[in-house]
Design a protein around this motif. Structure first.
Motif, PDB file in Angstrom:
ATOM      1  N   MET A  17      66.873  43.441  26.055  1.00 31.69           N
ATOM      2  CA  MET A  17      66.445  44.533  27.061  1.00 31.69           C
ATOM      3  C   MET A  17      65.064  45.244  27.223  1.00 31.69           C
ATOM      4  O   MET A  17      64.193  45.054  27.742  1.00 31.69           O
ATOM      5  CB  MET A  17      67.539  45.502  27.094  1.00 31.69           C
ATOM      6  CG  MET A  17      67.709  46.208  28.667  1.00 31.69           C
ATOM      7  SD  MET A  17      69.186  47.423  28.494  1.00 31.69           S
ATOM      8  CE  MET A  17      70.567  46.187  28.737  1.00 31.69           C
ATOM      9  N   LEU A  21      61.735  44.641  28.859  1.00 29.63           N
ATOM     10  CA  LEU A  21      60.903  45.861  29.496  1.00 29.63           C
ATOM     11  C   LEU A  21      59.514  45.971  29.119  1.00 29.63           C
ATOM     12  O   LEU A  21      58.613  46.247  29.802  1.00 29.63           O
ATOM     13  CB  LEU A  21      61.632  47.057  29.617  1.00 29.63           C
ATOM     14  CG  LEU A  21      61.500  48.320  30.216  1.00 29.63           C
ATOM     15  CD1 LEU A  21      61.764  47.800  31.775  1.00 29.63           C
ATOM     16  CD2 LEU A  21      62.535  49.326  29.910  1.00 29.63           C
ATOM     17  N   VAL A  24      57.172  43.376  30.290  1.00 28.58           N
ATOM     18  CA  VAL A  24      56.574  43.763  31.974  1.00 28.58           C
ATOM     19  C   VAL A  24      55.485  44.780  31.805  1.00 28.58           C
ATOM     20  O   VAL A  24      54.631  44.691  32.745  1.00 28.58           O
ATOM     21  CB  VAL A  24      57.953  44.413  32.837  1.00 28.58           C
ATOM     22  CG1 VAL A  24      57.429  44.909  34.070  1.00 28.58           C
ATOM     23  CG2 VAL A  24      59.115  43.347  32.828  1.00 28.58           C
ATOM     24  N   LYS A  33      54.747  38.841  33.626  1.00 35.26           N
ATOM     25  CA  LYS A  33      55.418  40.093  34.153  1.00 35.26           C
ATOM     26  C   LYS A  33      56.854  39.591  34.619  1.00 35.26           C
ATOM     27  O   LYS A  33      57.950  40.137  34.225  1.00 35.26           O
ATOM     28  CB  LYS A  33      54.717  40.911  35.228  1.00 35.26           C
ATOM     29  CG  LYS A  33      53.962  42.011  34.662  1.00 35.26           C
ATOM     30  CD  LYS A  33      53.230  42.786  36.174  1.00 35.26           C
ATOM     31  CE  LYS A  33      52.138  43.753  35.587  1.00 35.26           C
ATOM     32  NZ  LYS A  33      52.486  44.636  35.054  1.00 35.26           N
ATOM     33  N   LEU A  34      56.847  38.503  35.425  1.00 35.56           N
ATOM     34  CA  LEU A  34      58.101  37.981  35.765  1.00 35.56           C
ATOM     35  C   LEU A  34      58.848  37.599  34.948  1.00 35.56           C
ATOM     36  O   LEU A  34      60.199  37.795  34.850  1.00 35.56           O
ATOM     37  CB  LEU A  34      57.943  36.894  37.066  1.00 35.56           C
ATOM     38  CG  LEU A  34      57.176  37.396  38.275  1.00 35.56           C
ATOM     39  CD1 LEU A  34      56.960  36.280  39.216  1.00 35.56           C
ATOM     40  CD2 LEU A  34      58.159  38.236  38.848  1.00 35.56           C
ATOM     41  N   ILE A  37      60.693  40.475  33.640  1.00 38.64           N
ATOM     42  CA  ILE A  37      61.859  41.066  34.315  1.00 38.64           C
ATOM     43  C   ILE A  37      63.014  39.990  34.247  1.00 38.64           C
ATOM     44  O   ILE A  37      64.099  40.574  34.165  1.00 38.64           O
ATOM     45  CB  ILE A  37      61.372  41.032  35.869  1.00 38.64           C
ATOM     46  CG1 ILE A  37      60.407  42.144  36.193  1.00 38.64           C
ATOM     47  CG2 ILE A  37      62.324  40.889  37.013  1.00 38.64           C
ATOM     48  CD1 ILE A  37      61.180  43.263  36.503  1.00 38.64           C
ATOM     49  N   PHE A  40      64.797  40.950  31.021  1.00 40.84           N
ATOM     50  CA  PHE A  40      65.337  42.194  31.132  1.00 40.84           C
ATOM     51  C   PHE A  40      66.690  41.897  31.998  1.00 40.84           C
ATOM     52  O   PHE A  40      67.762  42.650  31.642  1.00 40.84           O
ATOM     53  CB  PHE A  40      64.451  43.166  32.043  1.00 40.84           C
ATOM     54  CG  PHE A  40      64.893  44.382  32.313  1.00 40.84           C
ATOM     55  CD1 PHE A  40      65.522  45.187  30.950  1.00 40.84           C
ATOM     56  CD2 PHE A  40      64.865  45.187  33.351  1.00 40.84           C
ATOM     57  CE1 PHE A  40      65.880  46.375  31.399  1.00 40.84           C
ATOM     58  CE2 PHE A  40      65.217  46.291  33.398  1.00 40.84           C
ATOM     59  CZ  PHE A  40      65.860  47.050  32.600  1.00 40.84           C
ATOM     60  N   GLN A  41      66.500  41.158  33.177  1.00 44.23           N
ATOM     61  CA  GLN A  41      67.868  41.042  33.712  1.00 44.23           C
ATOM     62  C   GLN A  41      68.737  40.252  33.197  1.00 44.23           C
ATOM     63  O   GLN A  41      70.109  40.843  33.282  1.00 44.23           O
ATOM     64  CB  GLN A  41      67.270  40.324  35.091  1.00 44.23           C
ATOM     65  CG  GLN A  41      66.736  41.199  36.121  1.00 44.23           C
ATOM     66  CD  GLN A  41      66.469  40.844  37.534  1.00 44.23           C
ATOM     67  OE1 GLN A  41      65.999  39.433  37.618  1.00 44.23           O
ATOM     68  NE2 GLN A  41      66.681  41.250  38.743  1.00 44.23           N
ATOM     69  N   VAL A  44      71.075  42.243  30.942  1.00 47.63           N
ATOM     70  CA  VAL A  44      72.039  43.057  31.626  1.00 47.63           C
ATOM     71  C   VAL A  44      73.172  42.126  32.038  1.00 47.63           C
ATOM     72  O   VAL A  44      74.429  42.484  31.883  1.00 47.63           O
ATOM     73  CB  VAL A  44      71.432  43.596  32.832  1.00 47.63           C
ATOM     74  CG1 VAL A  44      72.321  44.449  33.345  1.00 47.63           C
ATOM     75  CG2 VAL A  44      70.362  44.458  32.536  1.00 47.63           C
ATOM     76  N   LEU A  47      75.279  42.085  29.027  1.00 45.11           N
ATOM     77  CA  LEU A  47      76.000  43.215  28.848  1.00 45.11           C
ATOM     78  C   LEU A  47      77.514  43.248  29.579  1.00 45.11           C
ATOM     79  O   LEU A  47      78.428  43.568  28.945  1.00 45.11           O
ATOM     80  CB  LEU A  47      75.051  44.150  29.218  1.00 45.11           C
ATOM     81  CG  LEU A  47      75.984  45.881  29.401  1.00 45.11           C
ATOM     82  CD1 LEU A  47      76.090  46.302  28.050  1.00 45.11           C
ATOM     83  CD2 LEU A  47      75.151  46.884  30.312  1.00 45.11           C
ATOM     84  N   ALA A 117      74.923  38.983  40.473  1.00 44.59           N
ATOM     85  CA  ALA A 117      73.694  39.380  40.092  1.00 44.59           C
ATOM     86  C   ALA A 117      72.508  38.210  39.836  1.00 44.59           C
ATOM     87  O   ALA A 117      71.328  38.287  40.047  1.00 44.59           O
ATOM     88  CB  ALA A 117      73.862  40.137  38.895  1.00 44.59           C
TER      89      ALA A 117
END
Lengths: 159, 503
Positions: A17, A21, A24, A33-34, A37, A40-41, A44, A47, A117
């Motif tokens: 995570m 971040l 980004v 950057k993408l 992202i 990062f997603q 989650v 998780l 998601a």
């Protein structure tokens, strides 16, 4: 030590995570950057999935319904069962036949949520990449610094 | 399907109509056909919202079980005084923005993209209504992303006018996605702690078990995530460019709805899910939210005063106005929350009207900067008058709706004993006089630029945008004389949220 080993999944997720971040925030390259992202997603998603896991449990799949005997009928009976669930919950639980009685299984709900998601993540990524393509057409670069510089030059010339 | 059945399913249809309507609009191809179809869909959505409004004003909250699945298991749509205000606002602004949009979109977007544009717009409306209506925490995320992803696309459509729309949209996408992901982490942690996703159910479980570290972490993640979407002060950097470079119709719609819906969600989570009064929450109100709100009110008003681009000015002013709402909700009292809700409603009216007026001026004279508004009072008298009235409302001058909300906010702050908040409200209002006054001064006291035949010409504005503008301008004045609708709903909502505990 037990604390670290017992929460092994969380350590992995938090690392991923924060890496995402950080990517980004730190990079000036729009595609990177993408990527950040995305990382990062995905962390989650993990998780959610890891929190639904029950140790020593089977996957949340209806293997057979003993009451109806044969496996061919399973899909049909599952549909019937699904259709009656709103009524079933209203009844006394003891009188309801539960095909999963006594079976330990992982919680399927987070998986379903994450399926949604993932779709959202894919859509975001697609829009983001499409934007990067258009930015590249308009500015000839995908580096944030170069874009800022181009805009600044226009601003200075205009005033 | 009989009429009664239609009405009893209004809660679901208010989301389904724009969602499916948007998909159909995309298939229509022709610009005018897609626009008319979208207008019909928006009109139906608005009527359905009015049905819900009438139901709630009649004194009963509506809950609708999606697919007849029983409440904690299935997704529940819950409509009470708080969100019916938002649903009505979003659907009304969607309708007005569409009414306003046709001539401006003709100029700002390529014709072959119109059908896609209007379709995406309807989906954005559906997403925002969905966020307001749902009672399921994960469902909020899905609808939030439906509206956000369509917003990124819509903002980027401004790239024909100015290529900065692309970078603005990209920044919004990055920050919006981080915000949404933070929100999902928070919801995941809440699910971990409570084992349910239904907001009322989460609140009930939390009331029984109390809070532990997981709940507090969830709280932090949710506040930051929604704060990004609300453009809470230090997290607002995506907003000015996104509003300034999007097509003017989208600027109108976003300024009056998008941040408001996120703010509503914040209120819902702060007051209803984590029922207010838990110690960590009160501390957050006093030491984080209120100072940030006050800083936003002053710093962003100052920033607005220094902008040369009119729409950027309005966008910075929006961040300052969000500060007012956050201040109201951080008071944690019934009066404060009600004032925040009234301001939320009134601000949508005034900012919508301001963005519309600026868009019309841009359509007629290509106005982008304040200096280009010279003599607008002569060349476009109706637009200039509308802009001035909405601007006065933004300042909070009596006889406009803006006065009502500032008045109640000041009363609430005094009641709470926050004299520094009153000072901040006054300072921020004085700054608003500067930036709105600058526009009015340029419009009325400076001569219009000379045209070739040496006479100032009156520019004719297209009629549809003017109608939409004047609906909002009249609403701005109307809700000063008769503020009973937003005030009644806001008071009921505030009482339900604070007095009624977790319900």
């Amino acid at each position: 030590m037990d604390f670290f080993v017992g929460h092994f999944n969380y350590w992995v997720i938090i690392t991923l995570m924060m890496t995402g971040l950080y990517v980004v925030i730190s990079t000036g390259n729009l595609v990177k950057k993408l990527v950040g992202i995305g990382l990062f997603q995905t962390s989650v998603f993990q998780l959610y999935i890891s929190l639904s896991k029950v140790r020593g449990a089977q996957p949340p799949i209806l293997e057979k319904l003993p009451k109806y005997g044969s496996a061919e009928k399973t899909s049909q009976t599952v549909t019937e069962l699904t259709a009656t669930i709103p009524q079933v919950t209203a009844l006394d639980p003891a009188s309801v036949y539960d095909p999963l009685m006594g079976v330990v299984y992982s919680n399927p709900l987070p998986h379903v949520l994450i399926l949604t998601a993932i779709v959202v993540g894919v859509a975001t990524l697609a829009v983001g990449l499409a934007l990067v393509v258009r930015i590249r057409e308009a500015y000839g670069t995908i580096e944030e610094d170069a874009i800022d510089e181009a805009e600044y030059k226009i601003e200075v010339n205009a005033s | 399907m009989s009429f009664e059945m239609l009405l009893s399913n209004a809660a679901a249809l208010v989301v389904v109509v724009p969602l499916l309507g948007g998909a159909i609009a995309m298939l229509l191809g022709s610009s005018r056909l897609a626009w008319s179809w979208s207008l019909i869909c928006a009109l139906v959505t608005f009527s359905l919202a009015l049905v819900l409004l009438a139901g709630v004003l009649g004194g009963q909250n509506i809950s609708y079980e999606m697919g007849a699945w029983v409440s904690p298991l299935g997704i529940l749509f819950e409509i009470d005084a708080l969100n019916v205000l938002l649903i009505t606002l979003v659907s009304a602004m969607g309708l007005l923005a569409l009414l306003y949009g046709l001539p401006t979109i003709d100029q700002e977007v390529d014709r072959h993209q119109h059908a896609m544009f209007f379709g995406t717009f309807l989906i954005c409306v559906a997403g925002l209504i969905g966020v307001s209506i749902t009672g399921d925490a994960f469902n909020v995320f899905v609808f939030l992303e439906v509206s956000s992803i369509s917003t990124y696309v819509l903002v980027a459509m401004g790239s024909k006018q100015n290529r900065q729309a692309l970078t603005a949209s990209f920044n919004y996408l990055i920050l919006g996605t981080i915000g949404a992901t933070f929100f999902v982490i928070g919801v995941g942690l809440l699910y971990m702690a409570t084992g349910t996703l239904n907001m009322a159910d989460i609140s009930r479980v939390l009331a029984e078990t109390g809070s532990d570290r997981v709940v507090r972490a969830a709280f932090a993640f949710i506040v930051i995530g929604l704060g990004l979407k609300t453009a809470m002060f230090p997290l607002h950097t995506w907003l000015p460019n996104a509003y300034a470079f999007s097509p003017s119709m989208i600027g109108v719609f976003l300024a009056s709805t998008a941040t408001k819906v996120a703010l509503y969600m914040l209120i819902r989570f702060l007051y209803s899910v984590f029922s207010a009064g838990q110690s960590f929450e009160t501390a957050m109100f006093d030491y984080v939210l209120a100072p940030m709100a006050v800083t936003a009110m002053i710093v962003c008003s100052v920033q607005a005063s220094f902008q040369s681009d009119v729409r950027r000015l309005l966008a910075y002013s929006s961040v300052a106005q969000i500060g007012y709402m956050l201040l109201g909700l951080s008071m944690g009292t019934v009066a404060g929350l009600a004032a925040a809700l009234i301001h939320l409603f009134n601000h949508a009216l005034m900012k919508g009207a301001l963005f519309m007026a600026v868009g019309i001026a841009g359509l007629g004279l290509g106005v982008v900067r304040i200096s280009e508004m010279r003599g607008l009072g002569k060349t476009m008298p109706l637009t200039a008058a509308g802009l001035s009235i909405a601007g006065l409302s933004l300042m909070g001058v009596p006889l406009t709706a803006g006065f009502i909300s500032k008045y109640y906010l000041v009363i609430a702050a005094l009641e709470r004993g926050w004299w520094w908040a009153v000072v901040a409200i006054v300072v921020s209002s004085v700054l608003a006089i500067f930036y709105v006054g600058r526009m009015i001064e340029v419009m009325y006291l400076q001569e219009p630029p000379k045209t070739t035949d040496d006479a100032a010409v009156t520019v004719r504005s297209p009629i549809l945008p003017l109608i939409a503008l004047y609906v909002l301008v009249i609403a701005n004045v109307w809700f000063f004389f008769d503020p009973s609708l937003p005030m009644g709903l806001a008071n009921t909502a505030a009482n339900e949220l604070i007095g009624g505990g977790g319900s």
